[in-house]
Design a protein around this motif. Sequence first.
Motif, PDB file in Angstrom:
ATOM      1  N   PRO A 588       0.845  -1.211  -0.008  1.00 58.91           N
ATOM      2  CA  PRO A 588       0.189   0.073   0.082  1.00 58.91           C
ATOM      3  C   PRO A 588       0.929   1.150   0.025  1.00 58.91           C
ATOM      4  N   ASP A 589       0.450   2.359  -0.389  1.00 55.98           N
ATOM      5  CA  ASP A 589       1.055   3.711  -0.676  1.00 55.98           C
ATOM      6  C   ASP A 589       0.632   4.470   0.729  1.00 55.98           C
ATOM      7  N   SER A 590      -0.544   4.276   1.217  1.00 58.81           N
ATOM      8  CA  SER A 590      -0.889   5.142   2.425  1.00 58.81           C
ATOM      9  C   SER A 590      -1.755   4.527   3.262  1.00 58.81           C
ATOM     10  N   VAL A 591      -2.224   4.850   4.425  1.00 65.96           N
ATOM     11  CA  VAL A 591      -3.004   4.433   5.306  1.00 65.96           C
ATOM     12  C   VAL A 591      -4.237   5.645   5.740  1.00 65.96           C
ATOM     13  N   GLU A 592      -5.397   5.359   5.523  1.00 67.03           N
ATOM     14  CA  GLU A 592      -6.341   6.479   5.751  1.00 67.03           C
ATOM     15  C   GLU A 592      -6.474   7.002   7.223  1.00 67.03           C
ATOM     16  N   GLY A 593      -6.040   8.237   7.314  1.00 72.04           N
ATOM     17  CA  GLY A 593      -6.109   8.811   8.858  1.00 72.04           C
ATOM     18  C   GLY A 593      -4.676   8.910   9.536  1.00 72.04           C
ATOM     19  N   HIS A 594      -3.827   8.323   8.790  1.00 70.56           N
ATOM     20  CA  HIS A 594      -2.032   8.322   9.171  1.00 70.56           C
ATOM     21  C   HIS A 594      -1.299   8.668   8.002  1.00 70.56           C
ATOM     22  N   GLU A 595      -1.462   9.928   7.639  1.00 68.97           N
ATOM     23  CA  GLU A 595      -0.781  10.703   6.493  1.00 68.97           C
ATOM     24  C   GLU A 595       0.609  10.578   6.776  1.00 68.97           C
ATOM     25  N   SER A 596       1.020  10.682   8.045  1.00 65.07           N
ATOM     26  CA  SER A 596       2.322  11.074   8.419  1.00 65.07           C
ATOM     27  C   SER A 596       3.280   9.570   8.319  1.00 65.07           C
ATOM     28  N   ALA A 597       2.416   8.408   8.139  1.00 61.10           N
ATOM     29  CA  ALA A 597       3.123   7.210   8.230  1.00 61.10           C
ATOM     30  C   ALA A 597       3.809   6.790   6.904  1.00 61.10           C
ATOM     31  N   THR A 598       4.805   6.106   7.072  1.00 60.94           N
ATOM     32  CA  THR A 598       5.584   5.834   5.929  1.00 60.94           C
ATOM     33  C   THR A 598       6.087   4.440   5.860  1.00 60.94           C
ATOM     34  N   ILE A 599       6.676   3.975   4.663  1.00 60.88           N
ATOM     35  CA  ILE A 599       6.998   2.892   4.365  1.00 60.88           C
ATOM     36  C   ILE A 599       8.196   2.784   3.275  1.00 60.88           C
ATOM     37  N   ASP A 600       9.317   1.998   3.453  1.00 59.72           N
ATOM     38  CA  ASP A 600      10.401   2.212   2.664  1.00 59.72           C
ATOM     39  C   ASP A 600      11.016   0.500   2.465  1.00 59.72           C
ATOM     40  N   VAL A 601      11.695   0.471   1.566  1.00 55.48           N
ATOM     41  CA  VAL A 601      12.056  -1.021   1.098  1.00 55.48           C
ATOM     42  C   VAL A 601      13.524  -0.848   0.912  1.00 55.48           C
ATOM     43  N   LEU A 602      14.567  -1.757   1.616  1.00 58.68           N
ATOM     44  CA  LEU A 602      15.885  -2.141   1.289  1.00 58.68           C
ATOM     45  C   LEU A 602      15.948  -3.372   0.560  1.00 58.68           C
ATOM     46  N   GLY A 603      16.814  -2.974  -0.459  1.00 57.66           N
ATOM     47  CA  GLY A 603      17.149  -4.282  -1.055  1.00 57.66           C
ATOM     48  C   GLY A 603      16.517  -4.188  -2.481  1.00 57.66           C
ATOM     49  N   PRO A 604      16.426  -5.465  -3.088  1.00 58.42           N
ATOM     50  CA  PRO A 604      16.739  -6.681  -2.495  1.00 58.42           C
ATOM     51  C   PRO A 604      18.058  -6.811  -2.889  1.00 58.42           C
ATOM     52  N   VAL A 605      18.423  -7.813  -1.734  1.00 54.84           N
ATOM     53  CA  VAL A 605      19.982  -8.478  -1.768  1.00 54.84           C
ATOM     54  C   VAL A 605      19.901  -9.820  -2.189  1.00 54.84           C
ATOM     55  N   ASP A 606      21.000 -10.546  -2.415  1.00 55.99           N
ATOM     56  CA  ASP A 606      21.200 -11.815  -2.691  1.00 55.99           C
ATOM     57  C   ASP A 606      20.961 -12.737  -1.452  1.00 55.99           C
ATOM     58  N   ALA A 607      20.133 -13.734  -1.563  1.00 57.77           N
ATOM     59  CA  ALA A 607      20.053 -14.873  -0.430  1.00 57.77           C
ATOM     60  C   ALA A 607      20.467 -16.006  -0.635  1.00 57.77           C
ATOM     61  N   GLY A 608      21.281 -16.146  -1.836  1.00 55.50           N
ATOM     62  CA  GLY A 608      21.829 -17.637  -2.218  1.00 55.50           C
ATOM     63  C   GLY A 608      20.831 -18.381  -2.964  1.00 55.50           C
ATOM     64  N   ASP A 609      21.265 -19.496  -3.503  1.00 51.72           N
ATOM     65  CA  ASP A 609      20.422 -20.424  -4.306  1.00 51.72           C
ATOM     66  C   ASP A 609      19.208 -19.736  -5.318  1.00 51.72           C
ATOM     67  N   GLY A 610      19.878 -18.655  -5.924  1.00 49.34           N
ATOM     68  CA  GLY A 610      18.765 -17.801  -7.080  1.00 49.34           C
ATOM     69  C   GLY A 610      17.782 -17.090  -6.452  1.00 49.34           C
ATOM     70  N   LEU A 611      17.702 -16.749  -4.956  1.00 46.04           N
ATOM     71  CA  LEU A 611      16.998 -16.007  -4.188  1.00 46.04           C
ATOM     72  C   LEU A 611      17.388 -14.862  -3.910  1.00 46.04           C
ATOM     73  N   VAL A 612      16.415 -13.942  -3.522  1.00 44.18           N
ATOM     74  CA  VAL A 612      16.780 -12.518  -3.117  1.00 44.18           C
ATOM     75  C   VAL A 612      16.104 -12.437  -1.833  1.00 44.18           C
ATOM     76  N   ARG A 613      16.341 -11.136  -0.985  1.00 44.42           N
ATOM     77  CA  ARG A 613      15.593 -10.778   0.166  1.00 44.42           C
ATOM     78  C   ARG A 613      15.504  -9.381   0.110  1.00 44.42           C
ATOM     79  N   ALA A 614      14.250  -8.816   0.272  1.00 44.68           N
ATOM     80  CA  ALA A 614      14.019  -7.533   0.508  1.00 44.68           C
ATOM     81  C   ALA A 614      13.583  -7.333   1.820  1.00 44.68           C
ATOM     82  N   THR A 615      13.892  -6.059   2.509  1.00 42.19           N
ATOM     83  CA  THR A 615      13.591  -5.605   3.817  1.00 42.19           C
ATOM     84  C   THR A 615      12.542  -4.490   3.795  1.00 42.19           C
ATOM     85  N   ILE A 616      11.386  -4.808   4.375  1.00 44.41           N
ATOM     86  CA  ILE A 616      10.530  -3.743   4.405  1.00 44.41           C
ATOM     87  C   ILE A 616      10.406  -2.917   5.691  1.00 44.41           C
TER      88      ILE A 616
END
Length: 673
Positions: A588-616
């Motif tokens: 989601p981009d926003s939450v109703e009634g919480h305009e100041s709330a934020t969300i950001d994503v770190l990565g993705p980074v390599d997790a081995g075996d052809g997988l990646v990992r992203a941190t939210i």
Amino acid sequence: MAAQAAPEQLLIARVMLESPLPQLDRLFDYAVPSALREQAKPGVRVKVPLRSAGRIARGYIVETTEAVEYSGTLSEIDEVTSSVPVLTPAVWHLARRVSERAAGSASDVVRLAIPPRQVRVEKVWQLEQQSEGTPVEYRANPTVTGYGERVIDSALDAGRRVALAAIPAVHEVSPGVWVGRWAVTLAEAAARTLASGRSAIVAVPDYRDQQQLIEALSALVPLDRISQLDARQPNADRYRAFLRCLEAAPRVIVGNRSVVYAPAENLGLIAVWDDADPLHNEPLSPYASTRDVALVRQEQSGCALLFASHSRSTWLERLVEIGYVAPHAPDPAVLPHVIPTADQPGADAAAHARIPSTAWNTARRALEDGPVLVQVARPGYAPVLACQDCRTPARCRVCEGTLRIGGARQTPSCELCGAIAADWHCRHCESTRIRLVTAGTGRTAEELGRAFPGTRVIVSDGERPHLTVDARPALVVATRGAEPIAAGGYRAILLLDGERMLARESLTVAEDCLRWWSNAIALAAPRAPTIIVGVGGALARALVTWSQHRFAAAELPDRRTLRFPPMVRLATVTGRPETVEQAISSLPDSVEGHESATIDVLGPVDAGDGLVRATIRFDYAFGAEVARSLRSSIIRNSTGRTKRQTSKATGTKTSFRPPPVLRVRFDDTEILE
């Protein structure tokens, strides 16, 4: 002509299936055949058919109804495997809420809450229920001592949430039986709840804490009112204790992290000891910690919630800061005698034991009266070896594992493959000389034995656990968390390897060390000195003034600035690159009634075996929306369309789908280590 009987109203059972498939995480409607109407009650175990391939699935009836929106013909329940309603409404609602908060499945939570069925145990219990009379009323009315005049009693009676600073001491609950004073406090709180006709759940990290708590409870509560739920128990014993929790009589239920799901009747108290201990973190999906589950269950039930510890966690301090949990400290205050020292080891025998002169003299005097505790960082003899000349860590030439020494004159060997490193030489400088970088419990005990001749030396670690020691003089060398309880308390405590403990790369390393040291200090006899070596600054001040909550409070502004837990929540998403990218794009981009709330994503980074990992990282206001979005991504990935491939051997086309790989874990701080 006889009148015809009116047709029987159709009874529908809504069933939760025992399945790891996320797309089956909902209630399914089944018709109840006439022969099973008396047995098909909410909470019982059943077997039901699945439309695909005529398979039979296990599940639980969550509720029954006579109305259903489905207009077709419903499949019928195949069998009621047990007439005991093991899934209570309170546990079901808790499982549903916990799974939704962590983007998991309710069946995964129920699997943690309900032990596997033991038929013989269940039948014996049912016979006992038919023959037992009215339970004897428990009339004692204890009070929680050490916190002022009935302060904690009032909080328990009002169903409040409390963060309790435990009293740092040991206590004799019966002749010759000593436990931590915290265990007495929680036992008093549980006994008071039991006296009011309500049940209490007490969650502790491991079996050591359980034993202390059981000893403290045994002095206050009848043994037949205590149930213990622990993964270490045999299946029969655990299921027997679980069935006891279903009875109407109030009980005190003790166990590790999964005990918070116990089906307690008329719940009046949930108490959690040392909520920051990593053993409270569930390693199975949906990975919910004891602290989070306790908060959810308290909100649903309205019972009292008690968090007790010697060192308050930053997670709990945040709840105190926002006013959600009320703090309480001992009254009158109890202040241990802690002495930080930066002295260097002297030139005498103490130098070989890594003990500064101040600590050496303190231990020598204390040994005249009783046992002395020496806490070290790691078990073993020499956990880390390195080149004498260039300090490069010594590695096995076969598998690159870490080399270790099991005794003073043994040849180094690999702790992974066991290969002997008889002809070891450094790959960096070609030196053949090796040095001991750190000393574990074995080497420390050996050196202390030479430094204090004629004194008993006891080693307590994961391989050689000791729960208690007597009051005779002895040097007790223990790793963190493995310290035995000494009769009357230790006459002195030496906390070594402080710098090594703090050298670990982790977001929580400071508060972890503070918790380890505080728990060890609490084992001291009244006014017995504690020497902490190699630690200064804010950590030393927190221990000397016994104000660990102030250290936790000082951590929060920095965590808020850096957007680290507990000031924000985390979710890690692991999978194939395209799958992770799709899951992130659906957030989601926003939450109703919480305009100041934020969300950001770190990565993705390599997790081995052809997988990646992203941190939210996201604010708490985003919690429900992020969980729903990631849960939808998991289901979408699990139910993706199959692909067609042609067999090279036969030329025929077959359908297949690669294994769905999309793992989501909330509030996982291990990635910050």
